[in-house]
Write a protein that holds these residues in place. Sequence first.
Motif, PDB file in Angstrom:
ATOM      1  N   VAL A  29       0.842  -1.201   0.000  1.00  0.00           N
ATOM      2  CA  VAL A  29       0.000   0.000   0.000  1.00  0.00           C
ATOM      3  C   VAL A  29       0.874   1.247   0.000  1.00  0.00           C
ATOM      4  O   VAL A  29       1.958   1.267   0.587  1.00  0.00           O
ATOM      5  N   GLY A  30       0.409   2.311  -0.648  1.00  0.00           N
ATOM      6  CA  GLY A  30       1.138   3.570  -0.687  1.00  0.00           C
ATOM      7  C   GLY A  30       1.201   4.230   0.680  1.00  0.00           C
ATOM      8  O   GLY A  30       0.184   4.377   1.358  1.00  0.00           O
ATOM      9  N   ALA A  31       2.406   4.650   1.101  1.00  0.00           N
ATOM     10  CA  ALA A  31       2.600   5.211   2.433  1.00  0.00           C
ATOM     11  C   ALA A  31       1.923   6.570   2.591  1.00  0.00           C
ATOM     12  O   ALA A  31       1.363   6.875   3.646  1.00  0.00           O
ATOM     13  N   VAL A  32       1.966   7.412   1.558  1.00  0.00           N
ATOM     14  CA  VAL A  32       1.383   8.750   1.653  1.00  0.00           C
ATOM     15  C   VAL A  32      -0.141   8.683   1.758  1.00  0.00           C
ATOM     16  O   VAL A  32      -0.752   9.287   2.654  1.00  0.00           O
ATOM     17  N   SER A  33      -0.784   7.971   0.844  1.00  0.00           N
ATOM     18  CA  SER A  33      -2.244   7.922   0.855  1.00  0.00           C
ATOM     19  C   SER A  33      -2.767   7.278   2.129  1.00  0.00           C
ATOM     20  O   SER A  33      -3.778   7.726   2.701  1.00  0.00           O
ATOM     21  N   TYR A  34      -2.097   6.235   2.605  1.00  0.00           N
ATOM     22  CA  TYR A  34      -2.464   5.584   3.864  1.00  0.00           C
ATOM     23  C   TYR A  34      -2.425   6.592   5.019  1.00  0.00           C
ATOM     24  O   TYR A  34      -3.355   6.677   5.830  1.00  0.00           O
ATOM     25  N   THR A  35      -1.364   7.379   5.088  1.00  0.00           N
ATOM     26  CA  THR A  35      -1.191   8.323   6.190  1.00  0.00           C
ATOM     27  C   THR A  35      -2.183   9.472   6.106  1.00  0.00           C
ATOM     28  O   THR A  35      -2.733   9.912   7.126  1.00  0.00           O
ATOM     29  N   LEU A  36      -2.443   9.963   4.903  1.00  0.00           N
ATOM     30  CA  LEU A  36      -3.402  11.052   4.742  1.00  0.00           C
ATOM     31  C   LEU A  36      -4.803  10.647   5.181  1.00  0.00           C
ATOM     32  O   LEU A  36      -5.587  11.484   5.630  1.00  0.00           O
ATOM     33  N   GLY A  37      -5.132   9.358   5.048  1.00  0.00           N
ATOM     34  CA  GLY A  37      -6.447   8.884   5.463  1.00  0.00           C
ATOM     35  C   GLY A  37      -6.536   8.568   6.941  1.00  0.00           C
ATOM     36  O   GLY A  37      -7.577   8.131   7.426  1.00  0.00           O
ATOM     37  N   GLY A  47       5.063  14.454  -1.242  1.00  0.00           N
ATOM     38  CA  GLY A  47       5.962  13.809  -0.298  1.00  0.00           C
ATOM     39  C   GLY A  47       5.634  14.225   1.111  1.00  0.00           C
ATOM     40  O   GLY A  47       4.933  15.213   1.331  1.00  0.00           O
ATOM     41  N   MET A  48       6.121  13.461   2.093  1.00  0.00           N
ATOM     42  CA  MET A  48       5.912  13.836   3.489  1.00  0.00           C
ATOM     43  C   MET A  48       7.020  13.293   4.364  1.00  0.00           C
ATOM     44  O   MET A  48       7.676  12.300   4.027  1.00  0.00           O
ATOM     45  N   GLU A  49       7.217  13.967   5.490  1.00  0.00           N
ATOM     46  CA  GLU A  49       8.174  13.532   6.493  1.00  0.00           C
ATOM     47  C   GLU A  49       7.410  13.050   7.715  1.00  0.00           C
ATOM     48  O   GLU A  49       6.490  13.738   8.188  1.00  0.00           O
ATOM     49  N   VAL A  50       7.780  11.888   8.235  1.00  0.00           N
ATOM     50  CA  VAL A  50       7.089  11.311   9.386  1.00  0.00           C
ATOM     51  C   VAL A  50       8.095  10.884  10.446  1.00  0.00           C
ATOM     52  O   VAL A  50       9.278  10.692  10.175  1.00  0.00           O
ATOM     53  N   GLU A  51       7.605  10.719  11.659  1.00  0.00           N
ATOM     54  CA  GLU A  51       8.426  10.216  12.753  1.00  0.00           C
ATOM     55  C   GLU A  51       8.596   8.702  12.623  1.00  0.00           C
ATOM     56  O   GLU A  51       7.711   8.003  12.132  1.00  0.00           O
ATOM     57  N   LEU A  52       9.730   8.226  13.109  1.00  0.00           N
ATOM     58  CA  LEU A  52      10.005   6.795  13.218  1.00  0.00           C
ATOM     59  C   LEU A  52      10.168   6.434  14.691  1.00  0.00           C
ATOM     60  O   LEU A  52      10.422   7.307  15.523  1.00  0.00           O
ATOM     61  N   PHE A  53      10.055   5.140  14.980  1.00  0.00           N
ATOM     62  CA  PHE A  53      10.059   4.694  16.364  1.00  0.00           C
ATOM     63  C   PHE A  53      11.079   3.581  16.574  1.00  0.00           C
ATOM     64  O   PHE A  53      11.337   2.781  15.667  1.00  0.00           O
TER      65      PHE A  53
END
Length: 469
Positions: free
Chosen positions: A138-146, A202-208
Amino acid sequence: MPASAPDPTEAALELARRVRGPVLLPGDEGFAAECAGFQTGVRQEPAVVVGAAQAADVQAAVAFAAARGLPVGVRATGHGLPEAARGGLLIGTRRMDTVRVDPAARTAWFAAGARWERVVPEAARHGLAPLNGSAPQVGAVSYTLGGGLGLLSRQYGYAADHVRSIDLVTADGRLRTVTAAGDPELFWGLRGGAAALGVVTGMEVELFPVERIYGGGLMFDTDLVDDLLETYLRWTETVPEQLTSSLGLVPMPDVPAVPKALRGRFVAHVRIAYTGDPADGERLVAPLRAVGPRLTDRLGDMPYRESGRIYSDPTTPHSYRGDNALLGELDAQRLRTVVELAGPGSALPNVIQVRHLGGALGRPPAEPNAVGHRGARYLLSVLGMPREGGVEELRAVQRRAFEAVAPVTLGRSLNFLYAQGNADRDTTARGSAVRGVYEPADLERLARLKAALDPTDLFRHNYRVIATS
């Protein structure tokens, strides 16, 4: 004499001179492949498709569409398409798949077409993990936007809660970098508002700091399903928020691609992701194992980079329709009713899934966003494959299932709407595609933001935001 209509071929050639990726018209070689996505039951039939290779291509495509009054749709992998879209301009982002990880800052930046199967390994090289979902493709951007309801959600919250910045092309063709400090209102709306406000490049996200988990699944046969429903729901009331789980009730097809031991069975599949000690994980799942013999038992310590095998979601494109309900509570009797209405005994058997929520999902994030209904304790989704010409028949089965949980339904999740909208219907129908996804005040706020940013409703070939008043 009236002026002749613009030659679409000439217009496409004009656009092609301005972009790096392909520009294709119906009938061109590669057009069908460029329009195709994971969801095969929803056909995209644009007047022109742009296979964007960089952010500048998206800018050029949006400016081109705006100048000609063409509605715009955007697609990465095509998993969550709302419905068939005809005409307009489709932007495909799959070529934009760059991933960059900053281990010191514990962040990742990924482009619009990057899939989780690229992001997860890159983060894992540094002992880190993103808040990805169950399906690596699954696409990371579209998943996160939803919103982004993933494998570690009860511990860390929605993926949308941990976005640092978003690169966005708005209806004026401008490329912006949106942050909480720079544009708090737009930053709020993008996280949960999906593709209604522009095209994210594009987007920047936190990692854990998650390298390994205790994870996998337990699969039970038909005769244990009833006992498991009650045990699972009771069990979810006792587990720590470091444990995220779901229960899938799946009619397995009797085909060679399915393992012989599972063919033709109605199975219950419990999926587990726990970030604590594996020994504690074994203790926590003991009540589930006590239900009875398992068809498969694949729980154990695993590197997070292999987390995609917890669900083992389908990887072959196919046709499907489905919906969901965010529930304030759920008891075994209601769930049994859903199974009776939409499970193996129904006219069209569906996959029924219950995802355990709560924990960090129920708390407001540091930077508020448009993801609502945080008081929900479970998410119920019902998804099926329609017979040829039988979409309405399938939808009728699913409607009856959701009517059974209507008294405890708080709303819906945008990420689990599968072919529920239609870009070609009237305004009222388009608004109903996201009915219940947002809190009422948030929907009005999103609609005001949409009106300010996109007054001509250029971005209307994905799920849309329309005020109710």
